[in-house]
Design an enzyme around this catalytic site. Structure first.
Site, PDB file in Angstrom:
ATOM      1  N   GLU A  67      41.562  28.660  29.019  1.00  0.00           N
ATOM      2  CA  GLU A  67      41.466  27.079  28.902  1.00  0.00           C
ATOM      3  C   GLU A  67      41.825  26.505  27.892  1.00  0.00           C
ATOM      4  OE1 GLU A  67      39.435  29.221  30.214  1.00  0.00           O
ATOM      5  OE2 GLU A  67      38.879  28.569  32.444  1.00  0.00           O
ATOM      6  N   PHE A  93      33.913  24.635  32.735  1.00  0.00           N
ATOM      7  CA  PHE A  93      34.823  25.455  31.953  1.00  0.00           C
ATOM      8  C   PHE A  93      35.657  24.465  30.873  1.00  0.00           C
ATOM      9  CE2 PHE A  93      35.844  28.380  35.813  1.00  0.00           C
ATOM     10  CZ  PHE A  93      34.376  28.619  35.967  1.00  0.00           C
ATOM     11  N   HIS A 136      28.614  26.708  37.480  1.00  0.00           N
ATOM     12  CA  HIS A 136      29.676  26.321  38.565  1.00  0.00           C
ATOM     13  C   HIS A 136      29.094  24.995  39.248  1.00  0.00           C
ATOM     14  CE1 HIS A 136      31.011  30.123  37.665  1.00  0.00           C
ATOM     15  NE2 HIS A 136      32.100  29.852  38.190  1.00  0.00           N
TER      16      HIS A 136
END
Lengths: 330, 336, 600
Positions: A67, A93, A136
């Protein structure tokens, strides 16, 4: 806003994203996509499927699971003539790319004297109600909206997804586009022609007189459903879609609040320090003397999102909660 | 700058003198700024490049105008070597509106994107992903531009280095990493920052990413120059990234005001024997490229230039406070 | 050549630097890079090197003096050089900093903006100091042309609220219009939304006459609308008729004055701390078993005494602006007496056993309840405990009993066994962390069995530090003592005939008891193992002779069972072989075992 009057087409949000990015890549060959599995799988929600075949894997570019470099190299490319669209799979993320977002992307133009265009888009998604557990399942647009130098939009409907995504791609500033997993399959009419929504402009999705509900993404759909239900009881609900979180269209929101004098704000961010707090403060500051009752905030309770369906349902507001909140004020 | 044909032979005299001038300019600029900071004329805090001049100078001499670079918190040397003007640099350090960033960046954020200088950077390794993006952009736009990222030995411990070079390795990007090994990461020595297996050659960190690895004496401007030339040529030819470790020494503290408690006795003096500002003029004089008089002239000329730069900075206006709200976005001001 | 030596800036967080030592004197020649002066900032000590060759011509700031970074501290110049140019610069920079007033150097930098901002702030403060009124009050006053300086403020710090302005307006109405209803001049503040207030003002409606339908009876804009539409006819204010007026007794009046004063003066903060009361109740049970008349309150009082000794800042008075720590630990106990709330004081709590504390408290409480409390009973307190647990209260915020500085509120024991202690303290005198430590220390004691047991004169200790089959024998007299085990304590004593006091079984009795007990239990166990139904097993044990060394031991087991005698005998035989106590008995003393088998 430049709007389209004319042909419309019923489409799901997910297809709108694919179509819109395809159109923008056709229009401008500096636009390219990078992220994890954007080619092949079509991105984490398979939304980009087929774009690699149309534009090649040079412009639909799979990155390693990195990332920091995914966001940082997008920034470097944007500073040197490209218009990257970076996909970060889940908004959780974004934290991995923290320094690049906080210290590089957001501050580069300003620190360098204000002249440097940084036309980059970071697409990511909020997720709620998918039993995906805490890493998530998050909504974090409030997080990035708190960093001056970034623009943050939340897409909710097929029509605003097209207008906002086009605006983001064509913007010369870094724009973080928060999609929402819960609305990808929502369908509604979308004008077929090319149009761009102004970043910083809210919309009245449904006019009403008694209570204002300011709602984003999945909660916008809940609010519209709640408004439908309550109209049967003679309560007229106005539903406002902020569309952009930063900058926020305070004018439209405050105007609606002044008209009804009663406001519910609902969003999937945590109740404490979430988007609701900013909206509520904005309304209190702008509409204080016309308010009849304190602004009511609805959001995710202050816990990480739990996995089990019964637990998750407990902490995320649903249509019934929106209805109850409106009734508390009506 | 000269063409590659000439370079592959011996370095041209003119180029050697140019490099000397650059090193003198960096040293004089920083020495004066060091005093102005001590006298509290320059606000903020200050990281000096003194001692490492040969590295920025040698690397930038090997680049073309179309190439990009990213720098670090210790970035004055890179900026000067890249050709940025000392007057606008001084003005930025003084926080004046004539500075490169209109007084919004200061010492750690001097940038001139038009000159391909994508900014000094206050975050260790923060510039490496950006340079990677510039390299990607160069490749996607089908140019032969190269992106160079300067960073210190400390940056090798950051994830951003590894993510970026991994990505550059996969994509064969024209990315050149310059590891400036100045023996210290902030105030902690190298041996506490890296495992023994890496100390002899820090470019080992690039090995799994398939980069071309080189290690040169960072006090020898010509060695740095030649290594960079080779790496740049390779990158331009599409042969992918490289990593060059330049072994040198930081003559000053991590930042001004650092008491340098950590330096062993005699270490600084030993390294100063190899100060490129002493050794290089001597070499050029010995080689007959330069006379003692010419050397004195260069020193005097640059001294005057720096004096003017300081005067320019002093006489410039501070930005209007309202300018704080400008330049956040392309449409100008801050958010409502 | 030459330059002004300035106090160096040595990093961002440096406010001042001290000249530690000049390495040269005025007139000394120095070379470039020589250390000329050593300076010290808040963070570090640094050496200042000469930037060029020259002479220290002037030392401006002497050793040990402190100045801001950038301030001239000396002049380094050529030996014969004219110092005029340096002196002009120094004068200029000194003037500049004098002009700044607060000593800021960079007059044209952002710091001057900061100075302007602070000036603006103070102006605002000045304006605000004229009249403290809420925005709503200011708006209404503006609309009605009311002079705010003529309005009494009832808000925080005397601030004028919108209600105050309304009250002011209504009083003005009263003066001119005698027919105004009492409802309209009610002193009760009206709870109305901003929208409702605005509408009421626009419509000329008195909010006191409007029925509220909002949360807590708040008046909303719609209520005002409804009121206007109905012509104001619907308002039916609740009326209150005074049935009886009770004078406060002198005692009650005093209490009222003192608590009122305390609440107004002391900055009350209450910390709550819950803890499990298991240990406390076990010790109380142990005390009960020994017929000791000690209540949980007494144990708490005693523990509070210990904590007050540990933190004497709480065992204190606040008088005349002074925090006076008191030597004696005298704890008051709030008592709900007929005449009002009384707090008799148990003196010297920390020096008493808990039995003595209990006795003192009982006497004091009885006198208070009977209305016989003396002034002495009620004075000298240094701390107060108020227990509302018996009324089923979970926790509460007690009011400090002045001039004391803290009071402990005690709640009930909840179903889950926890209890909450609420410590109100005067934040002017002690702080929250102190109070937290107080509660922490107190809870430590209340959950430590040893500490609690030590408060007793009597032994109530269940000796929990002992393992199974580990006994601790203490002799308490020539022929008496006690045996402590993990499960409790038993005493022993010799009969009077042999010189003891006969207050407990003798050691031999204990032994014989153990033998009989073990045999009985073993029989039961074996019966259970073999599924032999046994209703009861008991035993008589007789040791002979009744003085001196044992010569024989007779055990008579009585077993109530339906099993046949043969089965029972087999059980008993096996029990005799396996009984752990019997097995340690030496053959020198024969143990005779008889068995009575009874059919039910």
């Amino acid at each position: 806003m430049s709007t389209a009057a004319g042909d419309v087409e019923e489409m799901a949000v997910r297809d709108v994203i694919n179509q819109t990015l395809g159109e923008e890549m056709e229009r401008d060959d500096r636009v390219y996509i990078q992220g994890i599995d954007v080619s092949g799988r079509g991105g984490t929600s398979n939304i980009l499927k087929g774009l690699d075949d149309r534009f090649g894997t040079d412009r639909v570019r799979n990155t390693p699971i990195s990332e920091v470099s995914m966001v940082g190299s997008g920034l470097g490319a944007a500073a040197t003539g490209m218009r990257p669209v970076v996909e970060v799979m889940y908004c959780g993320f974004l934290g991995v790319a923290g320094d690049q977002l906080l210290n590089q992307v957001a501050k580069m133009r300003y620190m360098f004297g204000g002249e440097l265009d940084l036309p980059m888009v970071i697409r990511t998604k909020n997720v709620m109600g998918a039993n995906a557990a805490a890493q998530h399942s998050q909504a974090l647009h409030h997080w990035l909206a708190a960093i001056p130098g970034l623009k943050v939009v939340c897409t909710s409907t097929p029509a605003d997804t097209k207008g906002l995504l086009k605006a983001a791609v064509r913007s010369d500033d870094p724009v973080i586009v928060f999609e929402h997993g819960g609305v990808y399959n929502r369908k509604a009419e979308v004008p077929t022609e090319d149009y761009v929504y102004e970043i910083g402009e809210a919309a009245i999705e449904r006019p009403g007189d008694d209570v204002t509900v300011v709602a984003t993404q999945n909660q916008l759909w809940n609010a519209l459903e709640a408004a439908d239900r309550l109209s049967a009881e003679g309560i007229s609900v106005e539903v406002v879609n902020p569309r952009t979180i930063s900058p926020l269209d305070t004018e439209t929101i405050v105007e609606s609040a002044r008209k009804t004098g009663r406001c519910v704000v609902v969003d999937d961010t945590p109740l404490s320090y979430g988007t609701q707090s900013q909206l509520s403060a904005t309304i209190s500051e702008g509409a204080f003397w016309d308010l009849d009752l304190p602004v009511k905030r609805l959001g995710v309770d202050n816990v990480p999102i739990p996995f089990s369906p019964t637990l998750e349902d407990e902490v995320i507001p649903g249509t019934d909660d929106v209805v109850d909140a409106i009734l508390d004020l009506a | 700058m000269s063409s590659q044909g000439e370079r592959s032979a011996a370095i041209a005299d003119q180029e050697r003198i140019e490099m000397l001038r650059t090193m003198v300019r960096i040293r004089k600029f920083e020495s004066v700024i060091q005093n102005k900071f001590a006298d509290a004329e320059v606000p903020g805090f200050l990281h000096l490049y003194i001692g490492q001049e040969a590295i920025a100078t040698g690397v930038c001499q090997a680049l073309e105008e179309r190439d990009y670079l990213t720098s670090t918190h210790r970035g004055h040397g890179h900026c000067i070597a890249r050709g940025l003007e000392t007057d606008r640099m001084a003005a930025e350090l003084y926080g004046k509106e004539t500075g490169y960033c209109k007084g919004k960046g200061g010492s750690m954020h001097i940038a001139d994107v038009n000159a391909g200088m994508l900014g000094a950077n206050g975050i260790v390794a923060g510039g490496i992903p950006i340079a990677t993006g510039a390299a990607l952009s160069a490749k996607m736009r089908d140019t032969d531009e190269v992106a160079v990222s300067f960073f210190g030995d400390g940056a090798l411990s950051e994830g951003a280095f590894h993510e970026s070079f991994n990505q550059a390795g996969i994509w064969d990007l024209p990315l050149l990493g310059i590891v400036e090994n100045n023996q210290y990461g902030e105030m902690t020595g190298l041996e506490e920052q890296h495992p023994p297996s890496a100390l002899d050659d820090l470019t080992i960190y690039g090995e799994p990413y398939g980069v071309t690895r080189m290690r040169v004496d960072g006090m020898d401007v010509e060695a740095v120059y030649e290594a960079t030339l080779e790496a740049v040529e390779q990158a331009r030819n599409g042969d992918g990234p490289a990593l060059i470790e330049c072994v040198g020494y930081r003559f000053e503290g991590h930042h001004e005001g650092d008491s340098q408690f950590y330096r062993p006795d005699g270490e600084l003096e030993e390294w100063k024997q190899r100060d490129p500002l002493l050794t290089y003029p001597r070499k050029l004089i010995d080689d007959g490229v330069l006379t003692e008089e010419e050397h004195q002239e260069i020193e005097a000329e640059i001294e005057a230039e720096i004096e003017d730069a300081i005067e320019f900075a002093r006489n410039s206006d501070y930005p209007d406070p309202q300018q704080a709200y400008e330049g956040v976005y392309s449409d100008g001001g801050e958010q409502a | 050549m030459g330059y002004i030596v300035r106090m160096p800036q040595m990093g961002m967080e440096m406010d001042q630097g001290e000249v530690v030592s000049w390495e040269y004197e005025e007139g000394d020649a120095v070379e470039a890079d020589d250390v000329i002066v050593v300076v010290e900032s808040e963070k570090a000590t640094n050496e200042v090197n000469a930037r060029e060759d020259g002479v220290i011509r002037r030392i401006i700031v002497e050793e040990t003096e402190k100045v801001e970074p950038g301030t001239p501290i000396g002049i380094l110049a050529g030996p014969e050089e004219d110092l005029a140019q340096y002196e002009t610069q120094i004068d200029a920079s000194l003037t500049e900093s004098a002009d700044d007033g607060d000593g800021e150097r960079r007059s044209s930098s952002g710091q001057s903006a900061a100075a302007t901002a602070s000036a603006t702030r103070s102006e605002t403060t000045d304006r605000a100091a004229d009249v403290r009124a809420s925005p709503g009050a200011k708006r209404l006053a503006g609309e009605e042309g009311v002079d705010l300086t003529a309005v009494d403020g009832s808000g925080p710090g005397g601030a004028i609220t919108e209600d105050d302005v309304e009250a002011h307006l209504e009083n003005a109405d009263d003066a001119t219009d005698e027919t105004t209803t009492s409802a309209a001049s009610s002193d009760e503040p009206v709870r109305a939304s901003p929208g409702a207030r605005q509408r009421a003002t626009a419509e000329g409606v008195s909010l006191a006459a409007v029925d509220g339908t909002g949360p807590g009876g708040a008046i909303t804009e719609r209520d005002v609308e409804a009121h206007v539409e109905s012509g104001g006819e619907t308002a039916t204010g609740a009326s209150r008729t005074i049935r009886e007026t009770r004078e406060l007794s002198t005692v009650q009046q005093t209490i009222s004055d003192r608590l009122g004063e305390s609440y107004r003066e002391a900055v009350h903060v209450t910390l709550n701390r819950s803890f499990p009361t298991g240990t406390l109740r076990e010790v109380k049970t142990a005390a009960d078993r020994r017929d000791l008349d000690v209540s949980l309150t007494d144990l708490l009082l005693r523990a509070v005494g210990t904590q007050l000794e540990a933190q004497p800042e709480f065992n204190a008075l606040f008088e005349d602006g002074q925090h006076k720590l008191v030597e004696e630990v005298n704890v008051g106990v709030a008592v709900d007496a007929d005449g009002g709330l009384l707090t008799p004081v148990v003196p010297a709590v920390s020096e008493k056993s808990v039995e003595d504390v209990a006795a003192a408290r009982r006497t004091l409480t009885r006198r208070a309840l009977d209305g016989e409390a003396s002034i002495d009973d009620l004075s000298g307190g240094t701390f107060t405990v108020s227990n509302l647990g018996m009324f089923g209260i979970d926790d509460f915020d007690p009011i400090i009993n002045p001039p004391e500085i803290a009071i402990l509120g005690v709640g009930r024991i909840r179903d889950d066994g926890t209890m909450t202690l609420s410590l109100s303290f005067d934040h002017r005198v002690v702080n929250g962390a102190d109070a937290a430590r107080f509660l922490d220390g107190l809870v430590d004691v209340l959950t430590a069995p040893d500490a609690l047991c030590e408060y007793f004169d009597a032994d109530v200790s269940p000796a929990p530090d002992l393992d199974d089959r580990e006994l601790r024998i203490e002799t308490t007299g020539e022929l008496a003592g006690r045996v402590a085990s993990a499960y409790g304590t038993v005493e022993f004593d010799e009969p009077e005939a042999v010189g003891g006091s006969g207050s407990a079984p003798s050691p031999v009795d204990h032994f014989l008891g153990a033998l009989g007990s073990c045999l009985s239990l073993t029989v039961r166990q074996l019966a259970s193992r073999d599924d032999v139904g046994v209703r009861s097993v008991s035993a008589d044990v007789v040791g002979s002779p009744d003085r001196g060394p044992l010569e024989t031991v007779d055990v008579r087991l009585r077993i109530e069972t339906e099993a046949d005698v043969e089965t029972v005998n087999a059980l008993v035989d096996e029990a005799e072989r396996t009984c752990y106590v019997a097995r340690v008995v030496s053959d020198e003393v024969p143990v005779r075992l008889d068995v009575d088998v009874e059919s039910p």
